[in-house]
Scaffold this motif. Structure first.
Motif, PDB file in Angstrom:
ATOM      1  N   SER A  54      23.869  38.592  49.638  1.00 10.59           N
ATOM      2  CA  SER A  54      23.457  37.245  50.065  1.00 10.59           C
ATOM      3  C   SER A  54      22.880  36.473  48.882  1.00 10.59           C
ATOM      4  O   SER A  54      23.134  35.280  48.727  1.00 10.59           O
ATOM      5  N   LYS A  55      22.123  37.175  48.030  1.00 15.92           N
ATOM      6  CA  LYS A  55      21.557  36.461  46.871  1.00 15.92           C
ATOM      7  C   LYS A  55      22.643  36.099  45.865  1.00 15.92           C
ATOM      8  O   LYS A  55      22.578  35.057  45.205  1.00 15.92           O
ATOM      9  N   ALA A  56      23.664  36.961  45.740  1.00 12.35           N
ATOM     10  CA  ALA A  56      24.776  36.633  44.835  1.00 12.35           C
ATOM     11  C   ALA A  56      25.446  35.339  45.305  1.00 12.35           C
ATOM     12  O   ALA A  56      25.702  34.431  44.506  1.00 12.35           O
ATOM     13  N   VAL A 183      23.516  30.515  65.002  1.00 17.61           N
ATOM     14  CA  VAL A 183      22.531  30.710  66.069  1.00 17.61           C
ATOM     15  C   VAL A 183      21.323  31.396  65.449  1.00 17.61           C
ATOM     16  O   VAL A 183      21.430  32.517  64.945  1.00 17.61           O
ATOM     17  N   GLY A 184      20.170  30.714  65.465  1.00 16.11           N
ATOM     18  CA  GLY A 184      18.951  31.271  64.881  1.00 16.11           C
ATOM     19  C   GLY A 184      18.602  30.605  63.561  1.00 16.11           C
ATOM     20  O   GLY A 184      19.345  30.736  62.589  1.00 16.11           O
ATOM     21  N   ALA A 185      17.479  29.852  63.554  1.00 10.87           N
ATOM     22  CA  ALA A 185      17.017  29.229  62.294  1.00 10.87           C
ATOM     23  C   ALA A 185      15.966  30.125  61.654  1.00 10.87           C
ATOM     24  O   ALA A 185      14.883  29.687  61.279  1.00 10.87           O
ATOM     25  N   GLY A 186      16.285  31.432  61.564  1.00  9.35           N
ATOM     26  CA  GLY A 186      15.392  32.372  60.883  1.00  9.35           C
ATOM     27  C   GLY A 186      15.827  32.499  59.436  1.00  9.35           C
ATOM     28  O   GLY A 186      16.505  31.621  58.889  1.00  9.35           O
ATOM     29  N   ILE A 187      15.450  33.623  58.829  1.00 12.44           N
ATOM     30  CA  ILE A 187      15.698  33.764  57.382  1.00 12.44           C
ATOM     31  C   ILE A 187      17.197  33.827  57.096  1.00 12.44           C
ATOM     32  O   ILE A 187      17.703  33.140  56.214  1.00 12.44           O
ATOM     33  N   ILE A 188      17.917  34.636  57.870  1.00 14.08           N
ATOM     34  CA  ILE A 188      19.361  34.769  57.596  1.00 14.08           C
ATOM     35  C   ILE A 188      20.079  33.459  57.906  1.00 14.08           C
ATOM     36  O   ILE A 188      20.921  32.995  57.126  1.00 14.08           O
ATOM     37  N   GLY A 189      19.736  32.841  59.029  1.00 16.08           N
ATOM     38  CA  GLY A 189      20.376  31.579  59.405  1.00 16.08           C
ATOM     39  C   GLY A 189      20.229  30.539  58.308  1.00 16.08           C
ATOM     40  O   GLY A 189      21.191  29.835  57.965  1.00 16.08           O
ATOM     41  N   SER A 239      16.855  24.717  71.252  1.00 11.67           N
ATOM     42  CA  SER A 239      18.251  24.727  71.727  1.00 11.67           C
ATOM     43  C   SER A 239      18.682  26.159  71.989  1.00 11.67           C
ATOM     44  O   SER A 239      18.842  26.950  71.057  1.00 11.67           O
ATOM     45  N   MET A 240      18.856  26.476  73.253  1.00  8.14           N
ATOM     46  CA  MET A 240      19.183  27.853  73.644  1.00  8.14           C
ATOM     47  C   MET A 240      20.671  27.967  73.934  1.00  8.14           C
ATOM     48  O   MET A 240      21.198  27.270  74.811  1.00  8.14           O
ATOM     49  N   VAL A 241      21.344  28.834  73.184  1.00 11.24           N
ATOM     50  CA  VAL A 241      22.781  29.039  73.399  1.00 11.24           C
ATOM     51  C   VAL A 241      22.968  29.798  74.716  1.00 11.24           C
ATOM     52  O   VAL A 241      22.346  30.832  74.928  1.00 11.24           O
ATOM     53  N   THR A 242      23.806  29.255  75.585  1.00 11.66           N
ATOM     54  CA  THR A 242      23.980  29.890  76.901  1.00 11.66           C
ATOM     55  C   THR A 242      25.324  30.605  77.022  1.00 11.66           C
ATOM     56  O   THR A 242      25.430  31.608  77.712  1.00 11.66           O
ATOM     57  N   VAL A 271      25.867  34.542  64.210  1.00  5.54           N
ATOM     58  CA  VAL A 271      24.732  34.841  65.092  1.00  5.54           C
ATOM     59  C   VAL A 271      23.703  35.602  64.259  1.00  5.54           C
ATOM     60  O   VAL A 271      23.974  36.704  63.766  1.00  5.54           O
ATOM     61  N   ALA A 272      22.536  34.992  64.070  1.00  7.36           N
ATOM     62  CA  ALA A 272      21.468  35.607  63.243  1.00  7.36           C
ATOM     63  C   ALA A 272      20.157  35.466  64.001  1.00  7.36           C
ATOM     64  O   ALA A 272      19.319  34.626  63.687  1.00  7.36           O
ATOM     65  N   VAL A 273      20.019  36.306  65.041  1.00  7.72           N
ATOM     66  CA  VAL A 273      18.854  36.196  65.935  1.00  7.72           C
ATOM     67  C   VAL A 273      17.915  37.392  65.785  1.00  7.72           C
ATOM     68  O   VAL A 273      17.162  37.715  66.685  1.00  7.72           O
ATOM     69  N   MET A 320      10.775  43.534  58.388  1.00  6.50           N
ATOM     70  CA  MET A 320      12.009  44.199  57.959  1.00  6.50           C
ATOM     71  C   MET A 320      12.370  43.690  56.565  1.00  6.50           C
ATOM     72  O   MET A 320      13.185  42.774  56.420  1.00  6.50           O
ATOM     73  N   LEU A 321      11.727  44.266  55.559  1.00  4.48           N
ATOM     74  CA  LEU A 321      11.939  43.833  54.190  1.00  4.48           C
ATOM     75  C   LEU A 321      12.171  45.044  53.291  1.00  4.48           C
ATOM     76  O   LEU A 321      11.508  46.083  53.465  1.00  4.48           O
ATOM     77  N   ALA A 322      13.066  44.881  52.322  1.00  9.78           N
ATOM     78  CA  ALA A 322      13.427  45.996  51.455  1.00  9.78           C
ATOM     79  C   ALA A 322      12.209  46.550  50.702  1.00  9.78           C
ATOM     80  O   ALA A 322      11.999  47.766  50.643  1.00  9.78           O
TER      81      ALA A 322
HETATM   82  P1  NAD Z   1      14.668  36.226  62.148  1.00  6.12           P
HETATM   83  O1  NAD Z   1      13.773  36.954  63.045  1.00  6.12           O
HETATM   84  O2  NAD Z   1      14.198  35.828  60.803  1.00  6.12           O
HETATM   85  O3  NAD Z   1      15.171  34.883  62.852  1.00  6.12           O
HETATM   86  C1  NAD Z   1      15.842  34.886  64.074  1.00  6.12           C
HETATM   87  C2  NAD Z   1      15.712  33.503  64.684  1.00  6.12           C
HETATM   88  O4  NAD Z   1      16.593  33.444  65.782  1.00  6.12           O
HETATM   89  C3  NAD Z   1      14.312  33.215  65.202  1.00  6.12           C
HETATM   90  O5  NAD Z   1      13.890  31.957  64.737  1.00  6.12           O
HETATM   91  C4  NAD Z   1      14.484  33.242  66.710  1.00  6.12           C
HETATM   92  O6  NAD Z   1      13.606  32.370  67.388  1.00  6.12           O
HETATM   93  C5  NAD Z   1      15.925  32.792  66.850  1.00  6.12           C
HETATM   94  N1  NAD Z   1      16.572  33.224  68.087  1.00  6.12           N
HETATM   95  C6  NAD Z   1      16.454  34.413  68.722  1.00  6.12           C
HETATM   96  N2  NAD Z   1      17.251  34.438  69.810  1.00  6.12           N
HETATM   97  C7  NAD Z   1      17.899  33.243  69.862  1.00  6.12           C
HETATM   98  C8  NAD Z   1      18.869  32.667  70.725  1.00  6.12           C
HETATM   99  N3  NAD Z   1      19.350  33.347  71.762  1.00  6.12           N
HETATM  100  N4  NAD Z   1      19.303  31.419  70.458  1.00  6.12           N
HETATM  101  C9  NAD Z   1      18.839  30.735  69.378  1.00  6.12           C
HETATM  102  N5  NAD Z   1      17.915  31.222  68.532  1.00  6.12           N
HETATM  103  C10 NAD Z   1      17.466  32.467  68.758  1.00  6.12           C
HETATM  104  O7  NAD Z   1      15.985  37.135  62.066  1.00  6.12           O
HETATM  105  P2  NAD Z   1      17.240  37.065  61.092  1.00  6.12           P
HETATM  106  O8  NAD Z   1      17.349  35.739  60.434  1.00  6.12           O
HETATM  107  O9  NAD Z   1      18.381  37.579  61.889  1.00  6.12           O
HETATM  108  O10 NAD Z   1      16.860  38.133  60.006  1.00  6.12           O
HETATM  109  C11 NAD Z   1      16.538  39.468  60.381  1.00  6.12           C
HETATM  110  C12 NAD Z   1      15.557  40.056  59.431  1.00  6.12           C
HETATM  111  O11 NAD Z   1      16.184  40.399  58.202  1.00  6.12           O
HETATM  112  C13 NAD Z   1      14.446  39.094  59.038  1.00  6.12           C
HETATM  113  O12 NAD Z   1      13.410  39.080  59.975  1.00  6.12           O
HETATM  114  C14 NAD Z   1      13.986  39.664  57.747  1.00  6.12           C
HETATM  115  O13 NAD Z   1      13.047  40.665  58.000  1.00  6.12           O
HETATM  116  C15 NAD Z   1      15.249  40.271  57.155  1.00  6.12           C
HETATM  117  N6  NAD Z   1      15.771  39.365  56.103  1.00  6.12           N
HETATM  118  C16 NAD Z   1      14.977  39.084  55.045  1.00  6.12           C
HETATM  119  C17 NAD Z   1      15.430  38.231  54.073  1.00  6.12           C
HETATM  120  C18 NAD Z   1      14.539  37.902  52.916  1.00  6.12           C
HETATM  121  O14 NAD Z   1      13.589  38.618  52.692  1.00  6.12           O
HETATM  122  N7  NAD Z   1      14.814  36.843  52.167  1.00  6.12           N
HETATM  123  C19 NAD Z   1      16.685  37.662  54.170  1.00  6.12           C
HETATM  124  C20 NAD Z   1      17.456  37.956  55.269  1.00  6.12           C
HETATM  125  C21 NAD Z   1      17.001  38.829  56.226  1.00  6.12           C
END
Ligand code: NAD
Ligand code: FAD
Length: 471
Positions: A54-56, A183-189, A239-242, A271-273, A320-322
């Motif tokens: 991912s970093k590459a 789907v999911g505005a977390g780190i991977i998204g 916004s919840m995906v149904t 999908v990154a939830v 969940m971090l390396a």
């Molecule tokens: P995440 O927990 O960071 O984000 C998931 C997001 O999805 C959350 O915001 C959550 O509210 C949302 N979500 C959950 N269910 C949903 C749904 N049904 N519809 C819409 N949104 C929904 O998880 P991730 O992005 O999948 O990453 C997983 C883990 O991998 C991270 O928590 C992290 O520990 C690790 N990671 C780390 C890095 C980094 O260190 N830079 C990079 C990538 C992944």
């Protein structure tokens, strides 16, 4: 009989194995993933389909985006810019091979034995290995370290298929999707959404929660949302995906927002939830090791209720971090050697490798408010930092939170250039118990973006030089 057997060769497992062997233990690492030659595919999620690829891609796509949008301000004009996605992917794959191959080399150099197969702890000192051909072998071990990691969560509303992919699929699209849903505005998204947006995709990110990056400091959450939207990521909160339907060449998706049902269509959907731990079928039930919410239960030293069985990395509690997994791996190897090593869980750094980067360590302002601790805030914008301006990277800030009474640094939060490295400097000082004044009295090279940390520390005591202080 092995002294130490590690199950899983990700950053938690391979590091534990190397350290155990360095400490004089006869060590074996079991890995179920195999490469094309039938050898163990070492490195786990991180090296194969996580941190490194991912970093590459983040770096390559950033270079492309810079060349397309931002180099002209430096007086660099590129007339015929072209994206070669195959070359970008090959570079990523080569980096992955180089690093995973490097682990085999490290194992040899450190006399760690490795074997391909799926490991399962069947009794206190015996691990059953199921080989790729289905045959079984039992291995005896004095100590067992479980480091089986995690996998992407699949949701009913969007099961994985040809066009609905997890993070692994999103690292290898053959062409740039015109319309990409995430789907999911977390780190991977955010990281992978940024990669494809920079390469030309029209990206929509659907997040179930109303808050953006709720684990970050509120100022970072607010400013980064604004910035990512400006960069072109259409981030839809609440916004919840149904449901979804894979239509062969596209994906139809429905989501609800404030009781409205809305439909969208994408070429690909990521999908990154979140991720779930690989804790199923790893330990025989009669061992009595408890698994709660999918996580193997351990104490602060990663020891399970069976004293010679340990678990580290994504398969246990904590982020969940390396780097967290690797430090746990080292701690466990050293504890087996009867050393008193600990992991400081209060100081685990986090980084989101967007551009600008987001990084933090320690407590954020919301957490300090909740815990009722009186604190000072020192904030310094990169717009007032000479080096950041010189390299056209002046978005964001450094925010330092310190104890009002003792001046101890409680948290550092950075949105901006070299955020991860600035936070690492802060983290080292926090490990040594530094106060904001200690950072203030430290000399920083000029001109560097790190000077923003110096100024944030000064600002926390109303002594900043390059911005106005609170009256
Ligand atoms: P995440 O927990 O960071 O984000 C998931 C997001 O999805 C959350 O915001 C959550 O509210 C949302 N979500 C959950 N269910 C949903 C749904 N049904 N519809 C819409 N949104 C929904 O998880 P991730 O992005 O999948 O990453 C997983 C883990 O991998 C991270 O928590 C992290 O520990 C690790 N990671 C780390 C890095 C980094 O260190 N830079 C990079 C990538 C992944
Ligand atoms: P893993 O890396 O998952 O390794 C577990 C290994 O165990 C795997 O090789 C698996 O095949 C093997 N295994 C599982 N079960 C068995 C069994 N029964 N027998 C034998 N072998 C088995 N973290 C960061 O810190 N920084 C980042 O930048 C970052 N970026 C990421 C990007 C993406 C796209 C993803 C998906 C993750 C990212 N992460 C990042 C998270 C990081 O990859 C994980 O936290 C880390 O890999 C966990 O390490 P681990 O050793 O616990 O498990």
């Amino acid at each position: 009989m092995f002294d130490v057997v590690v199950i899983g060769s990700g950053p938690a497992g391979y590091v534990a194995a190397i350290r155990a062997s360095q400490l004089g233990f006869k060590t074996l690492c079991i890995e179920e993933s195999i490469d094309d030659d039938g050898k163990p595919n070492l490195g786990g999620t991180c090296l194969n389909v996580g941190c490194i690829p991912s970093k590459a891609l983040l770096d390559s796509s950033h270079k492309y985006y810079q060349a397309k949008k931002n180099l002209s301000v430096h007086g660099v004009q590129i007339d015929k810019l072209k994206l070669d996605l195959d070359a970008m992917m090959s570079r990523k794959d080569e980096i992955v091979s180089q690093l995973t191959g490097g682990i085999s080399g490290l194992f040899k150099a450190n006399k760690v034995e490795s074997i391909t197969g799926r490991g399962k702890v069947i009794s206190k000192n015996v691990i059953e290995i199921t080989k790729p051909d289905g045959s079984k072998e039992n291995i005896d071990a004095k100590n067992i370290i479980i480091a089986t990691g995690s996998k992407p969560i699949e949701i009913k509303a969007a099961p994985f298929s040809k066009n609905i992919v997890d993070s692994t699929g999103a690292l290898s699209f053959k062409k740039v999707p015109k319309k990409l849903g995430v789907v999911g505005a977390g780190i991977i998204g955010l990281e992978l959404g940024s990669v494809w947006s920079r390469l030309g995709s029209n990206v929509t990110v659907l997040e179930a929660l109303d808050d953006f990056l709720p684990m970050t400091d509120p100022d970072i959450s607010k400013d980064s949302l604004k910035e990512f939207k400006k960069q072109g990521l259409d981030i839809l909160l609440g916004s919840m995906v149904t449901s979804t339907k894979d239509m062969k060449d596209s994906v139809k998706l429905s989501y609800t927002k404030e009781d409205n049902e809305i439909e969208m269509e994408f070429d690909k959907l990521i999908v990154a939830v979140g991720r779930s731990s690989n804790s199923e079928n790893i330990l025989n039930d009669d061992l009595g090791v408890s698994i709660k919410n999918g996580l193997i239960e351990v104490d602060e030293y990663c020891q399970t209720s069976v004293s010679n069985i340990w678990a580290v990395g994504d398969v246990v509690r904590g982020p969940m971090l390396a780097h967290k997994g690797s430090e746990e791996g080292i701690m466990v190897a050293e504890r087996i050697a009867e050393k008193h090593t600990e992991v400081n869980y209060d100081l685990v750094p986090s980084v989101i490798y967007t551009h600008p980067e987001i990084a933090w360590v320690g407590k954020n302002e919301n957490e300090l408010k909740e815990s009722g601790i009186d604190y000072n805030v020192g904030k310094f914008p990169f717009a007032a930092n000479g080096r950041a301006l010189a390299v056209s990277e002046s978005i964001g800030f450094v925010k330092l939170l310190s104890d009002k009474k003792t001046d101890a640094i409680l948290g550092v939060h950075v949105f901006g250039p070299s955020a991860a490295d600035i936070v690492q400097q802060a983290l080292i000082s926090m490990e040594f118990g530094a106060s904001a004044e200690d950072i203030s009295l430290t000399m920083f090279s000029h001109p560097t973006v790190s000077e923003a940390l110096h100024e944030a520390a000064l600002a926390s005591n109303n002594q900043a030089i390059h911005i106005g202080n609170k009256k």
